[in-house]
Design a protein around this motif. Structure first.
Motif: not given
Length: 414
Positions: A39-55
């Motif tokens: 699963v690719l996770g994408i986070e932009t709810s505030c002031d950090d642009t973040a992404a990760a892949v976790v199995d």
């Protein structure tokens, strides 16, 4: 609730081209045969642009993050349109970096999980818009994520924790106590009635002009307060803990901020300095506000533990308190909570500091949890919305207040 509107629509047109170019940039084929769902996770709810892949076994196969802290320190706080623009400029690169760590092709993903609530509207819109274009191009399932649920469940990635457990989420935008009974099953015991502790600490740091101090100029406000407080005397100022007579699990931090503002103004007069200069008593003020904040959070958490045990919602013998969110990385506040868990014979668990602040790993892991449980996995994204304000779970805070549980006094020798 907000539907993706004109603001997000402008980005959607740009996003289609960006996503097409983004997918074409993956000209490699993975040399690894992935045996588990990714699963690719994408986070932009505030002031950090973040992404990760976790199995699905919890292995983190790639992560990337772009922090906007330095920009917002210069502007004296988060300006939503600025945060939005920075997300736009960085989201493609961050997602690409997360996938490229293990040469994962987007086609190998099982699903895409993205924060859609709660948060800054303009920031949420960037992440959601980019994700929907990606989902549409790849024909993959989409998993909308509640930001606070992701924080709450992060501990299940790092530790073997079974439901139910009590969770305290403390950050720059949120403050709540909830009982986690399942992946998407929460009972809300209490929340902040005004502002979040991280926001209050940031404003105190700004009022103390810590950004002008070379030692703290690159730190977030909360982190600067924590470091400065080590040099101060918390007993120099006598500050009452908020809501001492309210027998519920709600929080309040605005009154504490006003008290600190008055103290700073008085000290500026006494020392004959202008607003913007650093007070000689700044360390004592930092120590006092941090200690008062820790005591307030500890007392409400203590009552939540007693309430849950009284109602047989938590085990009497091996209950777990999970503390997460950006403020959970404050070790002084953690030690205050340890006093509570030691007194109540609970286990205190915190994710590693880097997973307490906003990150893509927690979003991807929440996606894995939901994928395994078959909860909220969408194959049709029509009408999907982002929600800047969204409570977590079922609110039983009124019931907690009606129980009016007295909390035994604990010596906060932190």
């Amino acid at each position: 609730m907000l539907i993706l509107n004109k603001t997000a629509g402008v980005f959607s047109k740009l996003s289609k081209r960006k996503v097409y170019e983004f997918l074409r940039s993956f000209n490699f084929h993975s040399g690894t045969q992935f045996l588990h769902k990714l699963v690719l996770g994408i986070e932009t709810s505030c002031d950090d642009t973040a992404a990760a892949v976790v199995d699905e076994t919890g292995n983190v196969l790639g992560e990337a993050i772009h922090s906007q802290t330095e920009v917002h320190l210069k502007t004296g706080g988060i300006i939503p349109p600025v945060a939005q623009q920075l997300h736009r400029e960085n989201i493609q690169r961050i997602v690409q970096e997360a996938l490229s760590v293990n040469r994962i092709s987007p086609s190998e993903l099982s699903a895409i999980a993205t924060t859609v609530k709660p948060g800054l509207a303009l920031s949420l819109g960037v992440g959601l818009s980019f994700s929907l274009q990606l989902v549409d191009q790849l024909k993959k399932p989409f998993i909308p994520i509640h930001h606070m649920e992701a924080h709450a469940l992060t501990i299940r990635l790092t530790n073997k924790v079974e439901f139910p457990f009590l969770v305290l989420l403390i950050s720059g935008g949120h403050c709540l106590l909830a009982l986690a009974r399942g992946v998407s099953d929460f009972l809300l015991l209490g929340k902040s009635l005004d502002k979040a502790p991280g926001d209050m600490l940031d404003k105190v740091a700004r009022r103390l002009s810590l950004v002008k101090h070379p030692e703290y100029s690159t730190m977030s406000g909360g982190k600067a307060i924590e470091h400065l407080a080590k040099k101060g005397n918390r007993f120099h100022f006598d500050i009452k803990v908020p809501m001492e007579h309210a027998k519920n699990c709600d929080f309040s931090f605005s009154g504490l901020q006003h008290i600190i503002d008055r103290i700073i103004m008085q000290k500026e007069k006494e020392e004959g300095i202008e607003k913007g200069q650093i007070l000689s008593s700044a360390a004592d003020i930092a120590a006092a506000v941090q200690h008062t904040t820790a005591c307030h959070i500890a007392e409400r958490t203590h009552r939540a533990i007693l309430f849950c045990r009284q109602r047989d919602l938590l085990s009497q013998s091996n209950a777990v308190l999970v503390v997460s969110g950006g403020v959970a990385s404050n070790f002084y506040i953690r030690r205050a909570l340890e006093i509570v868990t030691n007194a109540t014979q609970c286990t205190l668990l915190c994710p590693p500091p880097r997973l307490c602040t906003d990150n893509g790993i927690m979003i991807a892991w929440n996606g894995i949890e939901r994928l395994r449980a078959g909860l909220g996995v969408l194959h049709n994204t029509e009408g999907i919305r982002y929600e800047p304000k969204c409570p977590l779970g079922v609110d039983i805070s009124k019931e907690v207040g009606e129980a009016a549980i007295r909390v035994p006094w604990l010596k906060m020798k932190v």
